[in-house]
Scaffold this motif. Structure first.
Motif, PDB file in Angstrom:
ATOM      1  N   GLY A 201      -0.189  30.130  14.925  1.00 19.53           N
ATOM      2  CA  GLY A 201       0.986  29.982  15.540  1.00 19.53           C
ATOM      3  C   GLY A 201       1.667  31.388  16.221  1.00 19.53           C
ATOM      4  N   ARG A 202       3.017  31.062  16.973  1.00 25.63           N
ATOM      5  CA  ARG A 202       3.900  32.193  17.384  1.00 25.63           C
ATOM      6  C   ARG A 202       4.925  32.547  16.658  1.00 25.63           C
ATOM      7  N   ARG A 203       5.174  33.992  16.405  1.00 23.55           N
ATOM      8  CA  ARG A 203       6.901  34.070  15.433  1.00 23.55           C
ATOM      9  C   ARG A 203       6.367  33.916  14.487  1.00 23.55           C
ATOM     10  N   CYS A 204       5.012  34.407  13.859  1.00 24.13           N
ATOM     11  CA  CYS A 204       4.669  34.102  12.122  1.00 24.13           C
ATOM     12  C   CYS A 204       4.578  35.425  11.400  1.00 24.13           C
ATOM     13  N   LYS A 205       5.080  35.965  10.670  1.00 26.19           N
ATOM     14  CA  LYS A 205       4.633  37.645   9.582  1.00 26.19           C
ATOM     15  C   LYS A 205       3.623  37.021   8.911  1.00 26.19           C
ATOM     16  N   ILE A 206       2.945  37.903   9.424  1.00 26.61           N
ATOM     17  CA  ILE A 206       1.746  37.895   8.112  1.00 26.61           C
ATOM     18  C   ILE A 206       1.549  39.455   7.112  1.00 26.61           C
ATOM     19  N   GLY A 207       1.646  39.613   5.870  1.00 30.87           N
ATOM     20  CA  GLY A 207       1.981  40.751   5.221  1.00 30.87           C
ATOM     21  C   GLY A 207       1.019  41.908   5.213  1.00 30.87           C
ATOM     22  N   LYS A 208       0.905  42.309   4.183  1.00 34.56           N
ATOM     23  CA  LYS A 208      -0.056  43.069   3.298  1.00 34.56           C
ATOM     24  C   LYS A 208      -0.603  42.610   3.008  1.00 34.56           C
ATOM     25  N   ASN A 209      -2.089  43.609   3.062  1.00 38.85           N
ATOM     26  CA  ASN A 209      -3.257  42.811   2.914  1.00 38.85           C
ATOM     27  C   ASN A 209      -3.177  40.700   1.582  1.00 38.85           C
ATOM     28  N   VAL A 210      -3.314  40.398   2.907  1.00 38.21           N
ATOM     29  CA  VAL A 210      -3.381  38.980   3.434  1.00 38.21           C
ATOM     30  C   VAL A 210      -4.781  38.408   3.925  1.00 38.21           C
ATOM     31  N   LYS A 211      -5.018  37.382   3.388  1.00 36.64           N
ATOM     32  CA  LYS A 211      -6.274  37.753   3.616  1.00 36.64           C
ATOM     33  C   LYS A 211      -6.696  35.843   4.117  1.00 36.64           C
ATOM     34  N   ILE A 212      -6.601  35.348   5.417  1.00 42.17           N
ATOM     35  CA  ILE A 212      -6.926  33.627   5.634  1.00 42.17           C
ATOM     36  C   ILE A 212      -7.861  33.839   6.385  1.00 42.17           C
ATOM     37  N   GLU A 213      -8.418  32.380   5.966  1.00 42.53           N
ATOM     38  CA  GLU A 213     -10.233  32.590   6.281  1.00 42.53           C
ATOM     39  C   GLU A 213     -10.116  30.828   7.138  1.00 42.53           C
ATOM     40  N   ASN A 214     -10.314  30.801   7.890  1.00 41.23           N
ATOM     41  CA  ASN A 214     -10.346  29.581   9.180  1.00 41.23           C
ATOM     42  C   ASN A 214      -9.799  28.100   7.947  1.00 41.23           C
ATOM     43  N   SER A 215      -7.993  29.220   8.487  1.00 45.17           N
ATOM     44  CA  SER A 215      -6.799  28.307   8.380  1.00 45.17           C
ATOM     45  C   SER A 215      -6.362  28.138   9.591  1.00 45.17           C
ATOM     46  N   TYR A 216      -5.137  27.072   9.677  1.00 48.71           N
ATOM     47  CA  TYR A 216      -4.666  26.858  11.069  1.00 48.71           C
ATOM     48  C   TYR A 216      -2.808  26.815   9.783  1.00 48.71           C
ATOM     49  N   ILE A 217      -2.442  28.146  10.668  1.00 48.48           N
ATOM     50  CA  ILE A 217      -0.833  28.038  10.313  1.00 48.48           C
ATOM     51  C   ILE A 217      -0.294  28.777  11.339  1.00 48.48           C
ATOM     52  N   TRP A 218       0.970  27.155  11.570  1.00 46.21           N
ATOM     53  CA  TRP A 218       1.088  26.991  13.438  1.00 46.21           C
ATOM     54  C   TRP A 218       2.713  28.001  13.097  1.00 46.21           C
ATOM     55  N   ASP A 219       3.368  27.815  13.831  1.00 37.89           N
ATOM     56  CA  ASP A 219       4.879  28.390  14.138  1.00 37.89           C
ATOM     57  C   ASP A 219       5.472  29.113  13.163  1.00 37.89           C
ATOM     58  N   ASP A 220       6.241  30.089  13.102  1.00 39.62           N
ATOM     59  CA  ASP A 220       7.195  30.717  12.102  1.00 39.62           C
ATOM     60  C   ASP A 220       7.309  31.037  10.996  1.00 39.62           C
ATOM     61  N   ALA A 221       5.410  30.332  10.234  1.00 38.25           N
ATOM     62  CA  ALA A 221       5.060  30.944   8.992  1.00 38.25           C
ATOM     63  C   ALA A 221       5.484  31.984   8.099  1.00 38.25           C
ATOM     64  N   VAL A 222       5.939  32.143   7.204  1.00 37.87           N
ATOM     65  CA  VAL A 222       5.879  33.391   6.640  1.00 37.87           C
ATOM     66  C   VAL A 222       4.788  33.813   5.433  1.00 37.87           C
ATOM     67  N   ILE A 223       3.731  35.146   5.534  1.00 35.39           N
ATOM     68  CA  ILE A 223       3.033  34.545   4.289  1.00 35.39           C
ATOM     69  C   ILE A 223       2.940  35.680   4.079  1.00 35.39           C
ATOM     70  N   GLU A 224       3.050  36.189   2.785  1.00 39.88           N
ATOM     71  CA  GLU A 224       3.585  37.587   2.015  1.00 39.88           C
ATOM     72  C   GLU A 224       2.689  38.226   1.870  1.00 39.88           C
ATOM     73  N   ASP A 225       3.234  39.895   0.904  1.00 40.80           N
ATOM     74  CA  ASP A 225       1.697  40.224   0.802  1.00 40.80           C
ATOM     75  C   ASP A 225       1.138  40.178  -0.470  1.00 40.80           C
ATOM     76  N   GLY A 226       0.145  40.232  -0.362  1.00 37.95           N
ATOM     77  CA  GLY A 226      -1.765  39.995  -0.965  1.00 37.95           C
ATOM     78  C   GLY A 226      -2.045  38.771  -1.099  1.00 37.95           C
ATOM     79  N   ALA A 227      -1.574  37.829  -0.287  1.00 38.50           N
ATOM     80  CA  ALA A 227      -0.504  36.562  -0.231  1.00 38.50           C
ATOM     81  C   ALA A 227      -3.330  35.901  -0.081  1.00 38.50           C
ATOM     82  N   SER A 228      -3.669  34.670  -0.425  1.00 35.24           N
ATOM     83  CA  SER A 228      -5.161  34.118   0.532  1.00 35.24           C
ATOM     84  C   SER A 228      -4.481  33.515   0.241  1.00 35.24           C
ATOM     85  N   VAL A 229      -5.447  32.808   1.718  1.00 36.09           N
ATOM     86  CA  VAL A 229      -4.770  31.326   2.246  1.00 36.09           C
ATOM     87  C   VAL A 229      -6.239  31.176   2.851  1.00 36.09           C
TER      88      VAL A 229
END
Length: 573
Positions: A201-229
């Motif tokens: 979505g809009r205005r999201c913050k994706i940190g370093k070395n984050v892995k996101i596969e086949n997912s749905y991240i809506w507006d204003d979400a924050v995913i910090e360093d090293g996380a996986s979704v």
């Protein structure tokens, strides 16, 4: 009414394979008329489809399971009036469409299917369909409705390398990789992160070395360093801490916060919300979201009726669509074989009619509310229709406040429609109910009637009961149908506990004789039952059958005498 459908055939259309519930349309290919609608799913106890005999009168028909239901119906005002009158219909397909087609002779309504062969068609009715349609959009199956068409006001998507779509002011640092995804305005993706097959979505913050596969991240979400979704849905303003793992199928609602280092459970996938089912703030479950997190596992408080269904083993097929991931793991799946014929003739221990147990209850005359009489009070039995139907019919036969059986018939037919019960299941339930009532009348608490009087009382004490047995229980004038009902009565009596075999046999003979006298069963039907091998397939059935020998011999002799008289008349002429 015309139902709009999309044919997919063998092409790789995810929407046709996404749902655990498969719609089955039986259609006349020459006129496009929809003749029958059914639904199949892996949780049903018996894997067969009963076709209405009226279907075969159309000469040719197609059974289609390759159709995507767009959820678009074009109808006359009469349809809306019929919908509003049918207060017990909840779902437009499973209830309304099925019910109108089931009773089309009564309703006089014609329904048609417009099957499209071109274009894209689907409806996001659940999370799995939401997932399928989103992927189809990203892969451009839905042309011209794709992100870079910018159909909505304010959209600025453009297609970039890797088959992705990004809006203006998206910042992806060097080393970040985005493939087959859509990224909304104002989102930042730091170095080393990899996003594939996802919608951000809009205005999201994706940190370093984050892995996101086949997912749905809506507006204003924050995913910090090293996380996986992986294959999950994260709603607006969700925070995923550093080095967290969000496994496949996870659902995280608005404003939830998962603390750093938390590994969410995968079996079953977590559903996390800051609100409880009553819309109040939930108490944070630290064991789930970690220290400093916010949210708890979200569970729906089921009502008593739902709990009874789940305990009884009857699982609502909607459970197959309630999660992002279609899975049968952990569900009670029937092991019955797939066949084209119903097997309603087998009685198991759950169908036993305990006369002694009923006598200990001490109150056969207890009258339950008529509207609730078709709601089973024994949730431990798996056959919901059978138990509810038997309870309702027996209560109607016991009732002292009414001599009319039409109300019970109406409730029974409504229950049949709601459960899509087969003719064999109806025959079995009716036979058990009348046998149970007749057996009760043999008990001292109810006058200790002789079998002949007990049979007559059970069948004729209520106006309309005989007609109900003739039209619904037997279901026609055919010899085979009459023999099947006689066999159902015989098997029902073998399940009566607390009744001597001799009395059971006498009661069976009395019931058959009464039904013959009332023109429900003809002599050909009774003789066909007598000749059926299933009537003597075990000692219990054969013992009951032998008690009816006198009746059968009388019918045979009467038939012979009638034939002799006819021959004599012919000679005189």
């Amino acid at each position: 009414m015309t139902v709009v459908l999309r044919s997919v055939g063998e092409q790789p259309h995810r929407a046709a394979k996404a749902r655990g519930i498969t719609p089955v349309f039986i259609v006349d290919p020459t006129t496009g008329r929809c003749l029958q609608y059914e639904e199949t799913h892996p949780l049903q106890s018996e894997h067969y489809l009963n076709l209405d005999p009226a279907v075969f009168s159309h000469g040719q028909f197609e059974i289609r399971t390759d159709l995507v239901d767009c959820g678009i119906d074009i109808c006359t005002p009469d349809v809306l009036a019929l919908w509003s009158e049918s207060f017990d219909y909840e779902l437009p397909r499973k209830n309304f469409l099925h019910g109108v087609l089931k009773d089309w002779e009564l309703n006089g309504k014609m329904l048609y299917a417009e099957i499209l062969d071109d274009g894209y068609a689907a409806r996001a009715t659940n999370l799995q369909m939401y997932d399928c349609i989103s992927r189809d959009v990203l892969e451009r199956w839905t042309l011209p409705f794709v992100p870079d068409s910018n159909l909505l006001h304010g959209q600025t998507y453009r297609r970039v390398k890797g088959g992705s779509y990004v809006e203006d002011h998206v910042v992806a640092e060097r080393g970040a990789k985005v493939t087959q995804s859509a990224v909304g305005r104002g989102t930042t993706i730091k170095t080393g992160s990899a996003i594939s097959g996802s919608t951000i979505g809009r205005r999201c913050k994706i940190g370093k070395n984050v892995k996101i596969e086949n997912s749905y991240i809506w507006d204003d979400a924050v995913i910090e360093d090293g996380a996986s979704v992986v294959h999950s849905v994260l709603a607006g303003s969700v925070v995923i801490g550093a080095n967290c793992h969000v496994p496949e199928g996870t659902l995280i609602s608005y404003h939830a916060h998962i603390a750093s280092g938390v590994q969410l459970p995968s079996k079953p996938p977590a559903r996390i919300s800051v609100l409880a089912d009553n819309k109040q703030l939930a108490d944070t479950d630290i064991s789930l979201v970690g220290k400093g997190g916010k949210g708890a596992s979200y569970t729906v408080i089921a009502d008593e009726e739902d709990s009874d269904d789940e305990d009884s083993g009857d699982r609502d097929p909607a459970v197959l669509q309630s999660s992002l991931i279609y899975s049968l793991e952990g569900l009670n799946i029937s092991t019955s074989s797939i066949s084209t014929l119903a097997s309603d003739d087998e009685y198991d221990s759950d169908d036993d009619i305990s006369l002694a147990g009923s006598m200990r209850a001490g109150d056969f005359g207890h009258k339950r509310d008529r509207l609730s009489s078709f709601a089973s009070d024994d949730a431990a039995k798996p056959d919901g229709f059978h138990n509810d139907a038997v309870h309702g019919l027996v209560d109607a036969l016991r009732a002292d406040d009414s001599d009319d059986f039409d109300g019970a018939k109406l409730e029974f037919m409504g229950l049949r429609l709601a459960n899509n019960a087969s003719d064999g299941a109806m025959r079995r339930a009716i036979a058990v109910a009348f046998v149970r009532r007749a057996a009760e009348l043999l008990a001292p608490e109810h006058g200790a009637l002789e079998p002949t009087k007990a049979a007559a009382e059970a069948l004729t004490s209520k106006n309309g009961a005989v007609k109900f047995v003739r039209e619904v229980g037997v279901g026609g004038e055919g010899v085979a149908q009459q023999a099947e009902f006689a066999l159902a009565l015989q098997k029902a009596l073998t399940a009566v506990r607390g009744l001597e075999p001799g009395r059971s046999g006498a009661l069976l003979a009395a019931l058959l004789q009464q039904l013959y006298s009332l023109d429900v069963l003809e002599e050909e039907g009774i003789l066909a039952w007598w000749a059926d091998k299933r009537a003597a397939e075990n000692e219990g059935l054969d013992a009951l059958r032998q008690k009816c020998r006198v009746l059968v011999e009388w019918l045979e002799n009467a038939d012979e005498e009638e034939s002799s008289e006819e021959e004599g008349d012919d000679e005189d002429e």
